[in-house]
Design an enzyme around this catalytic site. Sequence first.
Site, mmCIF file in Angstrom:
data_model
loop_
_atom_site.group_PDB
_atom_site.id
_atom_site.type_symbol
_atom_site.label_atom_id
_atom_site.label_comp_id
_atom_site.label_asym_id
_atom_site.label_seq_id
_atom_site.Cartn_x
_atom_site.Cartn_y
_atom_site.Cartn_z
ATOM 1 C CG ASP A 15 -1.739 1.252 1.383
ATOM 2 O OD1 ASP A 15 -2.357 1.655 0.376
ATOM 3 O OD2 ASP A 15 -1.794 1.849 2.472
ATOM 4 C CB SER A 16 0.132 4.824 -0.470
ATOM 5 O OG SER A 16 -0.878 4.928 0.513
ATOM 6 C CB CYS B 72 -3.180 0.839 -2.376
ATOM 7 S SG CYS B 72 -3.190 2.604 -2.714
ATOM 8 C CG HIS C 234 -4.627 4.900 4.698
ATOM 9 N ND1 HIS C 234 -4.178 4.481 3.475
ATOM 10 C CD2 HIS C 234 -3.522 5.273 5.403
ATOM 11 C CE1 HIS C 234 -2.847 4.622 3.425
ATOM 12 N NE2 HIS C 234 -2.432 5.093 4.588
ATOM 13 C CB CYS D 273 -9.199 5.112 0.949
ATOM 14 S SG CYS D 273 -7.520 5.390 1.589
ATOM 15 C CD GLU E 284 0.780 6.328 5.973
ATOM 16 O OE1 GLU E 284 1.982 6.213 6.170
ATOM 17 O OE2 GLU E 284 0.040 5.376 5.639
HETATM 18 N N1 DGL Z 1 -4.709 3.264 1.046
HETATM 19 C C1 DGL Z 1 -4.881 4.010 -0.127
HETATM 20 C C2 DGL Z 1 -6.066 3.672 -0.961
HETATM 21 O O1 DGL Z 1 -6.649 2.643 -0.740
HETATM 22 C C3 DGL Z 1 -3.973 5.062 -0.472
HETATM 23 C C4 DGL Z 1 -4.362 6.421 -0.159
HETATM 24 C C5 DGL Z 1 -3.291 7.413 -0.442
HETATM 25 O O2 DGL Z 1 -2.128 7.093 -0.283
HETATM 26 O O3 DGL Z 1 -3.639 8.526 -0.817
HETATM 27 O O4 DGL Z 1 -6.437 4.415 -1.835
#
Ligand code: DGL
Length: 267
Positions: free
Chosen positions: A11-12, A74, A186, A184, A152
């Site tokens: 993931d990011s 992600c 997160h 998302c 984060e």
């Molecule tokens: N966890 C992410 C997603 O599902 C990434 C969000 C991001 O880094 O902006 O989109």
Amino acid sequence: MTATSPIGVFDSGVGGLSVLRDIRNELPGEDLLYVADSLHAPYGDKSPEFIQSRALAITEFLLGQQAKAIVVACNTATSAAAALLRARFSVPIIAMEPAVKPAALSTQTGVVGVLATRGTLSSENFTKLATRFGEHAEILVQPCPGLVEQIETGDLAGEKTKVLLKQYLQPLLDNKTDTIVLGCTHYPFLIPLIREFVGPKVTIIDPAPAVARELHRRLAGANLLSPRLDGASQYFWTSAPVDKTGPIIAQLWGARLKVKSLPVEFC
Ligand code: DGL
């Protein structure tokens, strides 16, 4: 690679841990490798080309660790890079999709809200999905800039997180939304706070359990399921300084663990 090889997940940043958690529950015998690209988070406002280059580098790293399948945990990276990864690599690539379909088919008020990054909501994948299921329900989209940054830093319930979340949820509630899609990875870490704001009657959909089941099916179909039934391990890397991201990974995973630095050539 063989059936006993690990599964690579990235993931990011730390958001994909919400997917890793469901993979761990679904597949307790599989070793899991997780890369948090926290040095480059958030992906939500980066160009598709940049996200593609990150997805390629991280996938190469995971394949170098013998990963037998890759989970793009992600939504933003899925929109930008899943097709490229599938074209480039022969291992199964499992990716995210905002759960617009189950939401649109089950809403009672006829209004569904989707929380996601700008990158996901402006992608071709999402536009197609929203058009397809827009026949069944009104789909309200809500970009949530700033939320990924809060998660984060491990801030799941602080004042700034609450203010941002309220600002993003209120328009959905004002428009009779009864089903909220977390688009998302997160955001599932904010479910307790979201529940506090929206009350008990609104359905919140996290696609992670469905992604874990899909991974299970794909591994079974490719004869790549580990013969072990439990007791597997998970290994963590981050592209950000370990002393910064390591404690957040441990906080969200809910256990003491060791996080390694992603080798610099993959950062
Ligand atoms: N966890 C992410 C997603 O599902 C990434 C969000 C991001 O880094 O902006 O989109």
